[in-house]
Design a protein around this motif. Structure first.
Motif, mmCIF file in Angstrom:
data_model
loop_
_atom_site.group_PDB
_atom_site.id
_atom_site.type_symbol
_atom_site.label_atom_id
_atom_site.label_comp_id
_atom_site.label_asym_id
_atom_site.label_seq_id
_atom_site.Cartn_x
_atom_site.Cartn_y
_atom_site.Cartn_z
ATOM 1 N N LEU A 139 4.196 48.411 51.718
ATOM 2 C CA LEU A 139 5.464 47.712 51.973
ATOM 3 C C LEU A 139 5.845 46.709 50.897
ATOM 4 N N ILE A 140 4.952 46.456 49.974
ATOM 5 C CA ILE A 140 5.166 45.294 49.103
ATOM 6 C C ILE A 140 5.158 45.661 47.608
ATOM 7 N N ASP A 141 5.655 44.709 46.795
ATOM 8 C CA ASP A 141 5.695 44.893 45.341
ATOM 9 C C ASP A 141 4.505 44.250 44.645
ATOM 10 N N ARG B 155 17.171 43.269 45.374
ATOM 11 C CA ARG B 155 16.597 42.720 46.614
ATOM 12 C C ARG B 155 15.497 41.725 46.247
ATOM 13 N N ALA B 156 15.043 41.004 47.266
ATOM 14 C CA ALA B 156 13.967 40.035 47.027
ATOM 15 C C ALA B 156 12.657 40.763 46.734
ATOM 16 N N ILE B 157 11.790 40.092 46.015
ATOM 17 C CA ILE B 157 10.444 40.626 45.759
ATOM 18 C C ILE B 157 9.660 40.530 47.064
ATOM 19 N N ARG B 158 8.924 41.592 47.387
ATOM 20 C CA ARG B 158 8.123 41.578 48.616
ATOM 21 C C ARG B 158 6.641 41.406 48.280
ATOM 22 N N ALA B 159 6.039 40.461 48.955
ATOM 23 C CA ALA B 159 4.652 40.131 48.605
ATOM 24 C C ALA B 159 3.741 40.072 49.820
ATOM 25 N N LEU B 160 2.443 40.269 49.554
ATOM 26 C CA LEU B 160 1.409 40.161 50.586
ATOM 27 C C LEU B 160 0.364 39.151 50.123
ATOM 28 N N ILE B 161 0.047 38.229 51.003
ATOM 29 C CA ILE B 161 -1.038 37.287 50.719
ATOM 30 C C ILE B 161 -2.324 37.869 51.279
ATOM 31 N N ILE B 162 -3.361 37.801 50.465
ATOM 32 C CA ILE B 162 -4.604 38.447 50.838
ATOM 33 C C ILE B 162 -5.773 37.517 50.511
ATOM 34 N N SER C 44 5.954 35.954 39.563
ATOM 35 C CA SER C 44 6.155 37.263 40.205
ATOM 36 C C SER C 44 7.321 37.992 39.547
ATOM 37 N N LYS C 45 8.404 37.254 39.301
ATOM 38 C CA LYS C 45 9.583 37.867 38.667
ATOM 39 C C LYS C 45 9.227 38.421 37.287
ATOM 40 N N GLU C 46 8.419 37.635 36.587
ATOM 41 C CA GLU C 46 8.010 38.047 35.243
ATOM 42 C C GLU C 46 7.202 39.355 35.318
ATOM 43 N N LEU C 47 6.252 39.392 36.247
ATOM 44 C CA LEU C 47 5.370 40.564 36.347
ATOM 45 C C LEU C 47 6.110 41.808 36.842
ATOM 46 N N LEU C 48 7.190 41.596 37.585
ATOM 47 C CA LEU C 48 7.901 42.742 38.169
ATOM 48 C C LEU C 48 9.212 43.062 37.462
ATOM 49 N N LYS C 49 9.444 42.388 36.333
ATOM 50 C CA LYS C 49 10.732 42.546 35.644
ATOM 51 C C LYS C 49 11.035 44.020 35.347
ATOM 52 N N GLU C 50 10.046 44.685 34.795
ATOM 53 C CA GLU C 50 10.254 46.084 34.405
ATOM 54 C C GLU C 50 10.641 46.948 35.617
ATOM 55 N N LYS C 51 9.889 46.793 36.708
ATOM 56 C CA LYS C 51 10.156 47.575 37.920
ATOM 57 C C LYS C 51 11.564 47.310 38.443
ATOM 58 N N PHE C 52 11.940 46.042 38.495
ATOM 59 C CA PHE C 52 13.260 45.699 39.042
ATOM 60 C C PHE C 52 14.386 46.095 38.082
ATOM 61 N N GLN D 204 6.830 41.426 60.278
ATOM 62 C CA GLN D 204 7.856 40.410 60.095
ATOM 63 C C GLN D 204 7.815 39.892 58.670
ATOM 64 N N TRP D 205 8.973 39.569 58.184
ATOM 65 C CA TRP D 205 9.056 39.037 56.820
ATOM 66 C C TRP D 205 9.484 37.589 56.863
ATOM 67 N N VAL D 206 8.931 36.846 55.949
ATOM 68 C CA VAL D 206 9.215 35.428 55.840
ATOM 69 C C VAL D 206 9.926 35.219 54.510
ATOM 70 N N LYS D 207 11.082 34.598 54.548
ATOM 71 C CA LYS D 207 11.831 34.388 53.302
ATOM 72 C C LYS D 207 11.346 33.143 52.580
ATOM 73 N N VAL D 208 11.172 33.267 51.270
ATOM 74 C CA VAL D 208 10.812 32.122 50.429
ATOM 75 C C VAL D 208 11.926 32.000 49.402
ATOM 76 N N GLY D 209 12.889 31.162 49.672
ATOM 77 C CA GLY D 209 14.074 31.115 48.804
ATOM 78 C C GLY D 209 14.803 32.447 48.903
ATOM 79 N N LYS D 210 15.575 32.737 47.852
ATOM 80 C CA LYS D 210 16.358 33.977 47.900
ATOM 81 C C LYS D 210 15.608 35.142 47.264
ATOM 82 N N GLU D 211 14.610 34.792 46.456
ATOM 83 C CA GLU D 211 14.047 35.823 45.579
ATOM 84 C C GLU D 211 12.716 36.410 46.029
ATOM 85 N N LEU D 212 12.154 35.845 47.093
ATOM 86 C CA LEU D 212 10.821 36.289 47.507
ATOM 87 C C LEU D 212 10.742 36.412 49.018
#
Ligand code: GDP
Length: 286
Positions: free
Chosen positions: A23-25, A119-126, A100-108, A159-167
């Motif tokens: 589900l995540i980037d 869309r916002a970057i989707r992340a998982l904390i592990i 995160s934006k830097e690491l995913l720039k190419e994909k986005f 469920q997703w939790v928004k962190v600002g607009k971008e994450l």
């Protein structure tokens, strides 16, 4: 919370994380800044190999600053993105989105080129238990936890939790087990409070901690316990601390359990200052 890990539990945890990965980037791997290697899951590289990852050295407020700098350099040398944070107070968290934006720039960029709506970057904390996953999610979410609903194709509701607009974060973190093979790893996890004292022998944990402090932070020990000098023998050190702190039973016998509890409690409460229990030099070849 300390989970007793058995092979069945490990397999289940792994399966749950693998499901979430779909589900995540990007993965935010939380480790304890005081023991960045010992607080990692031993199979993490393999488990999350399909996704970009940022290592978050959490509880940096409790770790030795100079050692944390060395760890950040260590990860940089290995081309692994890493940030030191304090999830409790919110230090360092701004960098998470920008990196995160830097690491995913190419994909986005590729998605944009295909005409896919941004869309916002989707992340998982592990991370392993007690490393601060819930604290970080709550801190990042602030008060405006927005439930953005289920994603298509997902059977269990996430469920997703928004962190600002971008994450966006998955609101339940991925929980993985710590390393068990190495006794030293166990002592480090116990000293920092990641696993319950009852899993290992209380006095053995304290012997480890005192030996470590004697070697790496002798002045802090002297100052904290008002000692003139550090005895060679660890039992003598135990005895001296016990006498200074009134951990002596009738008949003059030293209460080693009480002394152990006291020393470990003080270490965990930062009474001996900010401490790190491993350095990159031990891991240079790994
Ligand atoms: P989880 O099991 O990974 O979700 O861990 P928790 O979020 O429950 O945190 C475990 C303990 O560590 C709690 O007592 C938190 O208050 C504490 N904690 C988490 N992050 C930090 C941090 O950055 N600094 C400090 N000092 N304590 C933290």
């Amino acid at each position: 919370m300390t989970i007793q890990w058995f092979p069945g539990h490990m397999a289940k945890a792994r399966r749950q994380v693998t499901e979430k990965l779909k589900l995540i980037d990007i993965v935010f791997e939380l480790v304890d800044a005081r023991i960045p290697m010992s607080s990692r899951n031993p199979m993490i590289d393999e488990i999350v190999s399909s996704k970009p990852r940022i290592v978050l050295l959490n509880k940096a407020d409790k770790a030795d600053e100079a050692t944390t700098k060395k760890w950040l350099n260590y990860f940089k040398d290995k081309d692994i993105a890493a940030i030191a944070i304090d999830a409790q107070n919110g230090t360092g968290l701004k960098q998470i989105t920008s990196l995160s934006k830097e690491l995913l720039k190419e994909k986005f960029d590729k998605m944009a080129a295909k005409g896919i709506k941004p869309r916002a970057i989707r992340a998982l904390i592990i991370g392993i238990p007690n490393v601060g996953k819930s604290t970080l999610i709550n801190r990042l979410a602030k008060r405006n936890i927005t439930k953005t609903g289920d994603r298509p194709g997902v059977t269990t509701a996430q469920q997703w939790v928004k962190v600002g607009k971008e994450l966006e974060l998955l609101d339940t973190p991925g929980i993985l087990w710590p390393k068990f093979e190495d006794e030293m790893v166990g002592f480090k996890l116990a000293t920092t409070g990641a696993i319950k004292d009852t899993i290992l022998n209380l006095q053995e944990i304290t012997v480890f901690a005192l030996n470590f402090l004697k070697e790496h932070y002798p002045k802090r020990l002297l100052e904290r316990y008002g000692l003139e000098e550090l005895p060679e023998d660890i039992v003598e050190l135990f005895d001296e601390i016990a006498k200074k702190r009134g951990c002596v039973m009738s008949g003059g016998y030293i209460d080693y359990d009480k002394t152990s509890e006291l020393v470990l409690r003080e270490i965990r409460a930062d009474k001996l200052g900010r401490l790190s229990f491993e350095t990159p030099t031990e891991y240079q070849e790994i």
